[in-house]
Design a protein around this motif. Sequence first.
Motif, mmCIF file in Angstrom:
data_model
loop_
_atom_site.group_PDB
_atom_site.id
_atom_site.type_symbol
_atom_site.label_atom_id
_atom_site.label_comp_id
_atom_site.label_asym_id
_atom_site.label_seq_id
_atom_site.Cartn_x
_atom_site.Cartn_y
_atom_site.Cartn_z
ATOM 1 N N MET A 74 0.816 -1.182 0.000
ATOM 2 C CA MET A 74 0.000 0.000 0.000
ATOM 3 C C MET A 74 0.874 1.266 0.000
ATOM 4 S SD MET A 74 -2.822 1.292 2.740
ATOM 5 C CE MET A 74 -4.202 0.313 2.223
ATOM 6 N N HIS A 75 1.805 1.373 0.940
ATOM 7 C CA HIS A 75 2.667 2.553 1.030
ATOM 8 C C HIS A 75 4.083 2.178 0.641
ATOM 9 C CE1 HIS A 75 -0.605 4.533 3.105
ATOM 10 N NE2 HIS A 75 -0.690 3.485 3.898
ATOM 11 N N LYS A 76 4.823 3.130 0.119
ATOM 12 C CA LYS A 76 6.191 2.868 -0.307
ATOM 13 C C LYS A 76 7.230 3.476 0.620
ATOM 14 C CE LYS A 76 4.871 2.741 -5.134
ATOM 15 N NZ LYS A 76 4.982 3.402 -6.429
ATOM 16 N N THR A 77 6.895 4.605 1.222
ATOM 17 C CA THR A 77 7.865 5.337 2.021
ATOM 18 C C THR A 77 7.176 5.900 3.248
ATOM 19 O OG1 THR A 77 8.996 5.984 -0.011
ATOM 20 C CG2 THR A 77 9.563 7.228 1.955
ATOM 21 N N ILE A 78 7.931 6.060 4.341
ATOM 22 C CA ILE A 78 7.391 6.727 5.514
ATOM 23 C C ILE A 78 8.300 7.892 5.882
ATOM 24 C CG2 ILE A 78 8.514 5.159 7.131
ATOM 25 C CD1 ILE A 78 6.033 5.597 8.972
ATOM 26 N N LEU A 116 16.613 12.746 8.300
ATOM 27 C CA LEU A 116 17.392 11.663 8.892
ATOM 28 C C LEU A 116 17.046 10.360 8.175
ATOM 29 C CD1 LEU A 116 19.147 10.423 11.199
ATOM 30 C CD2 LEU A 116 17.049 10.392 12.579
ATOM 31 N N VAL A 117 18.013 9.764 7.503
ATOM 32 C CA VAL A 117 17.784 8.539 6.736
ATOM 33 C C VAL A 117 17.882 7.338 7.686
ATOM 34 C CG1 VAL A 117 18.574 7.106 4.821
ATOM 35 C CG2 VAL A 117 18.686 9.600 4.646
ATOM 36 N N LEU A 118 16.751 6.646 7.871
ATOM 37 C CA LEU A 118 16.695 5.487 8.752
ATOM 38 C C LEU A 118 16.798 4.178 7.969
ATOM 39 C CD1 LEU A 118 13.773 6.700 11.023
ATOM 40 C CD2 LEU A 118 16.224 6.718 11.557
ATOM 41 N N GLY A 119 16.515 4.223 6.711
ATOM 42 C CA GLY A 119 16.546 3.048 5.849
ATOM 43 C C GLY A 119 16.248 3.488 4.425
ATOM 44 N N GLU A 120 16.207 2.540 3.535
ATOM 45 C CA GLU A 120 16.016 2.847 2.118
ATOM 46 C C GLU A 120 14.757 3.667 1.849
ATOM 47 O OE1 GLU A 120 15.556 0.307 -1.960
ATOM 48 O OE2 GLU A 120 16.946 -0.458 -0.449
ATOM 49 N N THR A 121 13.694 3.374 2.569
ATOM 50 C CA THR A 121 12.437 4.094 2.356
ATOM 51 C C THR A 121 11.863 4.650 3.659
ATOM 52 O OG1 THR A 121 11.135 2.068 2.553
ATOM 53 C CG2 THR A 121 11.866 2.699 0.334
ATOM 54 N N MET A 122 12.743 4.910 4.623
ATOM 55 C CA MET A 122 12.308 5.432 5.921
ATOM 56 C C MET A 122 13.115 6.683 6.257
ATOM 57 S SD MET A 122 12.001 1.939 8.175
ATOM 58 C CE MET A 122 13.722 1.542 7.966
#
Length: 145
Positions: free
Chosen positions: A1-5, A40-46
Amino acid sequence: MHKTIFVNLPVADLDASKKFFGALGYRFDERFSDENAAALVLGETMVAMLLKRDFYQSFVPGRQVIDAHKVSGAILCLDVDSREIVDALVGKAVAAGATFGDTEDHGFMYGSSFYDLDGHGWEMMWMDPAAAEAGPEAFAAQNES
């Protein structure tokens, strides 16, 4: 459903927050950062958007911005690849000025937490891949026999 947060967090001192999270090994996406915000980059899409309190306030007109040192609004839980990484990240956070939260050890699932410079709760968590696949309750039931 969602790709990024994109999680938005109010911070009192943007430079201090950047230094704090940098000490934990995180990086920032300068494309989405300026004098009011740091991505702040927490992960590839976070991404956690660290926003100066007055800038954050502009997104929630008519609502009070919490002081996370006094009121909890959320706990950000991030998975990592091992128990050792859980302990290392929480240790780095405390060394950089965070307040230690607590540790929970359920054998197949292990987590430890801290509160950042602004009081936001962060939990680092590891789960045995077999438990994650089966579901914690099913994994525990099959390992009792």
